[in-house]
Write an enzyme that holds these catalytic residues in place. Structure first.
Site, mmCIF file in Angstrom:
data_model
loop_
_atom_site.group_PDB
_atom_site.id
_atom_site.type_symbol
_atom_site.label_atom_id
_atom_site.label_comp_id
_atom_site.label_asym_id
_atom_site.label_seq_id
_atom_site.Cartn_x
_atom_site.Cartn_y
_atom_site.Cartn_z
ATOM 1 N N THR A 1 0.849 -1.189 0.000
ATOM 2 C CA THR A 1 0.000 0.000 0.000
ATOM 3 C C THR A 1 0.887 1.243 0.000
ATOM 4 O O THR A 1 1.862 1.325 0.744
ATOM 5 C CB THR A 1 -0.938 0.033 1.213
ATOM 6 O OG1 THR A 1 -1.825 -1.089 1.155
ATOM 7 C CG2 THR A 1 -1.773 1.306 1.239
ATOM 8 N N PHE B 1 1.153 5.212 0.711
ATOM 9 C CA PHE B 1 0.553 6.254 1.538
ATOM 10 C C PHE B 1 1.142 7.613 1.154
ATOM 11 O O PHE B 1 2.315 7.708 0.796
ATOM 12 C CB PHE B 1 0.829 6.008 3.024
ATOM 13 C CG PHE B 1 0.187 4.761 3.582
ATOM 14 C CD1 PHE B 1 -0.973 4.840 4.339
ATOM 15 C CD2 PHE B 1 0.749 3.509 3.358
ATOM 16 C CE1 PHE B 1 -1.561 3.691 4.858
ATOM 17 C CE2 PHE B 1 0.165 2.359 3.877
ATOM 18 C CZ PHE B 1 -0.991 2.456 4.626
#
Length: 371
Positions: A254, A256
């Site tokens: 992921t 960010f």
């Protein structure tokens, strides 16, 4: 011609104690660049605050003091004086977003928020110094809500951090896998572990976040329900780790974004990435023409995302964005590998501005090359 939006700094009514210095020159030569950044005050925040806490029970009867997530009604008042940087994230302690915040800002005070928008507002209102929020996942794709909030709020992207996501199957102590009838987690986490959960024959139930699922299982002492969450969540809430790395694919990452009230100064001595958003008139080849301004200058695009244009979110827009009857006007979010201190990037955006109906630079920041 595009409406070029300046993402001006926030001027709050109340400010925390800060150390302030003023830059006397723009980030690049304003006499030459068509996209100057206006003079800004760069503040080094020296604020922190003690959060309210809740008592989170564990399966061993112990209690752990945890910070209570901020809600929209908490966004008042001032943080107290301190030295640790305060970083907002969405979720509860043990969330992957908390790990991302701590990777981005080691030794920070991570501040949980109930919603993504609460984290944006906490930065704008000086309750925290930064926010670290997810923008895309290598398996699940983009987090569309945060793309929309980037335009609605006047924060700057000052960095990115990539986090490897390692899902675990958690349950209370004494509960075995064969006892589990259902499992709780965020919808994306459940989808990313579909093969494992299908093989185990467990009913899946979606909740708001992974760590929140672990917290629910622990606080209610459920003996037939597990949670898909991080190993950190297991430790915080006193749960047993039944299985590790239950995700279907190992390359689960992921990305960010690190958000702040002020931009950083772009540099050329390390890999930089720049994020922009723009809109175009309807017509054949318009998107091709827009992307060509980068290709002809050998600038690599790493991300392109389209979102429906919400006019109330635009600081300013041209009526030419109306498009043809029955059409849906779109905004295009693009990330490219170049610093705004690079003349190629300045020339590309000058070229794009000639025919875009709206254009805004969301941030120019160091690229995370660790993963």
């Amino acid at each position: 011609m595009a409406t070029m939006v300046s993402r001006a700094p926030i001027n709050p009514t109340h400010k925390p104690i800060t150390t302030t210095t003023t830059t006397t020159s723009s980030i690049w030569d304003q006499s030459k660049a068509k996209f100057p950044l206006h003079r800004r005050q760069f503040r080094i925040s020296a604020s922190s605050s003690s959060s309210s806490s809740i008592q989170g029970g564990t399966s061993e009867g112990k209690t752990t003091s945890l910070p209570r997530p901020l809600t929209s009604t908490d966004l008042t008042g001032l943080p107290s004086e301190g030295s640790r940087i305060r970083v907002a994230y969405q979720g509860v302690p043990g969330a992957y977003s908390e790990s991302a915040a701590e990777k981005a800002y080691p030794n920070c005070e991570a501040v949980p928020c109930e919603q993504f928008e609460t984290a944006f507002e906490a930065v704008e209102r000086w309750l925290v110094d930064r926010a670290v929020l997810p923008i895309e996942n290598s398996l699940g794709g983009s987090i569309h809500r945060n793309y929309d909030l980037l335009l609605r709020h006047r924060l700057h992207i000052v960095g990115e951090v990539k986090l490897a996501i390692r899902h675990c199957l958690l349950a209370n102590h004494g509960v075995k896998i064969e006892h589990l009838k259902r499992v709780l987690s965020h919808p994306q986490a459940l989808a990313q572990c579909e093969n494992t959960l299908t093989r185990l024959g467990i009913v899946r139930e979606a909740v708001d976040d992974t760590a929140g699922a672990a917290k629910h299982v622990a606080l209610h002492q459920l003996d037939d329900t597990g949670a898909v969450a991080s190993a950190a969540a297991a430790k915080i809430y006193g749960l047993n780790l039944l299985q590790q790395d239950i995700q279907d694919y190992s390359d689960n990452v992921t990305r960010f974004l690190m958000l702040a009230r002020e931009p950083i100064i772009p540099r050329t001595d390390r890999p930089f990435k720049t994020s922009i958003v723009f809109s175009l008139d309807e017509g054949p080849g318009m998107l091709f023409k827009a992307l060509a301004v980068f290709a002809m200058r050998q600038i690599n695009l790493t991300k392109i995302e389209s979102r429906p244009l919400q006019r109330q979110a635009l600081p300013a827009h041209n009526e030419s964005t109306n498009g043809t009857p029955g059409s849906f006007p779109y905004l295009f979010y693009v990330d490219f590998q170049a610093s705004m201190a690079d003349q190629r990037a300045q020339n590309a955006l000058s070229h794009l501005k000639e025919f875009a109906t709206f254009l805004s630079v969301l941030g120019s920041y160091p690229e995370d090359v660790t993963i």
